[in-house]
Design an enzyme around this catalytic site. Structure first.
Site, short mmCIF file in Angstrom:
data_model
loop_
_atom_site.label_atom_id
_atom_site.label_comp_id
_atom_site.label_asym_id
_atom_site.label_seq_id
_atom_site.Cartn_x
_atom_site.Cartn_y
_atom_site.Cartn_z
CE1 TYR A 114 -0.40 2.37 13.66
CE2 TYR A 114 -2.40 3.29 12.74
CZ TYR A 114 -1.09 2.88 12.58
OH TYR A 114 -0.49 2.97 11.36
CG ASN A 137 -4.61 7.41 5.53
OD1 ASN A 137 -4.92 6.23 5.70
ND2 ASN A 137 -3.85 8.08 6.37
CD GLU A 138 -5.19 7.38 10.14
OE1 GLU A 138 -4.81 8.42 10.69
OE2 GLU A 138 -4.73 6.26 10.43
CG ASN A 152 -5.63 3.23 8.64
OD1 ASN A 152 -5.76 2.33 7.83
ND2 ASN A 152 -5.17 4.43 8.30
CG HIS A 211 -1.31 8.86 3.58
ND1 HIS A 211 -1.52 7.51 3.76
CD2 HIS A 211 -0.92 9.32 4.80
CE1 HIS A 211 -1.25 7.17 5.01
NE2 HIS A 211 -0.89 8.27 5.67
NE ARG A 214 -3.11 2.70 2.65
CZ ARG A 214 -3.44 3.38 3.74
NH1 ARG A 214 -3.29 2.83 4.93
NH2 ARG A 214 -3.91 4.60 3.64
CD GLU A 269 -1.93 3.62 8.25
OE1 GLU A 269 -1.62 4.00 9.40
OE2 GLU A 269 -2.15 4.40 7.31
#
Ligand code: NOJ
Length: 496
Positions: free
Chosen positions: A327, A185-186, A325, A141, A96, A396
């Site tokens: 974490y 992204n995000e 994603n 991104h 990616r 992610e």
């Protein structure tokens, strides 16, 4: 005696035998990820335009902890062949990476398509495909062309068209070889982070700009999806989604359950409900709280802009899978008005809540990064049950460290525990399509600069050729991919 299913028993206890016999399904894909500004460097070669990160860090270097920037980063612009080689060494199925909007379109608009940008991404895509690795491409991104920021960036609704033009060019140029696309992204970071002075362009407008951005990213994503759906899917049969960052939130005590759900809706729901829910539009609880807050503060229009009926239908259903994603996890606590914290990135100030750590969790690098792998499995269940989404791709997951050692046992353990939770979730019946480790290599970690590392490969940022060296976590990941399981024999396998 009450019957306890194997799945429930494993959810609670996770003895090793729960995992020994579990294998990743044959179509499960393993990958690694990077992003353009974090690795490419070459910020001004040929006709590349300036991004918001180039511009803000050149004028205000103190915005990163080590006063660094992405001017050279991992120099992947020149060293992309080595990046592919590392992906081959690991044995991954997918890589990616993101396209830099100002590298491809130097003015931000489609009037000029950079020949050099085209060549760079064609080489990378073709190089991966030659090695049998699928390119998974993120369109955005966080490196917005500065020219578009000068016109208001994500707070200007015209960005929906600007992004659509850019997406269409990318599909036209690369769509014959790229079949998995990630739009923005995000988006939580694009809006809540960037309007809270934490990410470029470091704006300070959490009351209005943040929410204008929120609506515009949803519309821009939807438009890019619809264009693909109508014009490119019939030709290339690809898949699209928008990667959301999820913190898993849990109530600190049973009395906090309601506010914990609300915070999930504030973070996850604001960027998911419009796309994935059956009804579409904003999460109703959040729309209500924000409308009440705005009214109390004297605003005449809702701070979170409303969607029209047409817009709700336009955004709803614009996905082919859920891109996640993941974490970390935080606990949520109800507070008296005015005592919320930390705010406003978490949205605590709007909801009168605080986020805290469970004292039993260890933390990585900073207090906010609590290690609680079980949170991932719970989150997968939440997505599945809240939206009824069938397929989830983990775009992610990774661990930050300040230490740069090749012996990175904590990262290895973090990845192992998260993969275990994925295996258990698959066993529960959730279709996790794949796992993408963040990151292939150490890179420019935004406002932490180069002080924090996420890499399976370490990068020597003092050497001119940015030497990349595998860590123990790379060896571990290689062996998981090779055996498609997590077994006690993992460490016996040799790595190239
Ligand atoms: C999410 C972002 O997509 C990526 O750019 C960042 O480096 C990682 N999180 C780690 O913070």
């Amino acid at each position: 005696m009450q019957f306890i299913s194997v799945a429930v028993f494993c959810l609670v206890f996770i003895p090793s035998w729960c995992l020994e016999n579990l294998v990743f399904p044959p179509d499960f894909k393993f990958g690694v990820a990077t992003a353009a500004y974090q690795v490419e460097g070459a910020w001004n070669v040929n006709d590349k335009g300036e991004s918001v990160w180039d511009s803000v860090l050149h004028s205000q270097p103190s915005l990163t902890m080590d006063r660094s920037n992405g001017d050279v980063a991992c120099d992947s612009y020149h060293l992309w062949r080595r990046d592919i080689e590392m992906a081959v060494e690991l044995g991954v199925n997918m890589y990616r990476f993101s396209i830099s909007w100002p590298r491809l379109l130097p003015t931000g608009f489609p009037n000029i398509i950079s020949e050099d940008g085209k060549r760079y991404y064609n080489d990378l895509i073709d190089g991966l495909l030659e090695k049998g690795i699928e390119p998974v491409v993120t369109l955005y991104h966080w490196d917005l062309p500065q020219s578009l920021q000068d016109l208001g960036g994500w707070a200007n609704p015209l960005i929906i068209e600007w992004f659509a033009d850019y997406a269409k060019i990318a599909y036209t140029l690369f769509g014959d070889r790229v079949s998995t696309w990630l739009t923005i992204n995000e988006p939580l970071v694009v809006c809540d982070g960037a309007y809270n002075k934490m990410w470029a362009p470091f704006l300070d407008d959490m009351k209005i700009g943040r929410y204008l951005c929120n609506k515009n990213v949803m519309m821009a994503h939807a438009k890019a999806y619809r264009i693909y759906d109508e014009e490119f899917r019939p030709l290339y049969h690809g898949k699209l989604s928008m990667p959301n960052i999820f913190f898993w939130f849990e109530p600190e005590t049973p009395a906090d359950a309601e506010v914990s759900d609300l915070l999930l809706q504030m973070w996850e729901g604001r960027y998911s409900h419009p796309i994935y829910s059956k009804t579409g539009g904003w999460p109703p609880e959040i729309e209500k709280v924000l409308a009440e807050n705005g009214k109390r503060e004297g605003y005449r229009q809702p701070r979170l802009p409303t969607f029209t009926k047409e817009e709700i239908d336009f955004v709803k259903g614009t996905y082919d899978f859920y891109a996640l994603n993941h974490y970390t996890t935080r606990l949520v606590r109800k507070e008296k008005p005015g005592q919320a914290g930390p705010w406003p990135f978490y949205g605590c100030e709007e909801l009168d809540v605080s986020v805290v750590n469970d004292p039993l969790w260890t933390t990585a690098v900073t207090d906010w990064f609590a290690i609680n792998p079980e949170g991932l499995r719970k989150q997968l269940h939440w997505i599945n049950s809240t939206y009824g989404v069938k397929d989830i791709l983990i775009t992610e997951n990774g661990l930050p460290t300040v230490e740069k050692d090749l012996n990175d046992f904590t990262r290895l353990t973090y990845i192992k525990s998260n993969l275990e939770q994925i295996l258990l979730a698959i066993d529960d019946g959730i279709n996790v399509m794949g796992y993408t480790a963040w990151s292939l290599m150490d890179n420019f970690e935004w406002s932490s600069g180069y002080l924090v590392s996420y890499g399976l490969y370490s990068v020597d940022f003092t050497s001119p050729n940015r030497t990349r060296t595998p860590r123990d976590s790379a060896r571990f990941y290689y062996s998981v991919i090779r055996t498609r399981s997590i077994t006690s024999r993992q460490n016996e396998l040799n790595y190239v």
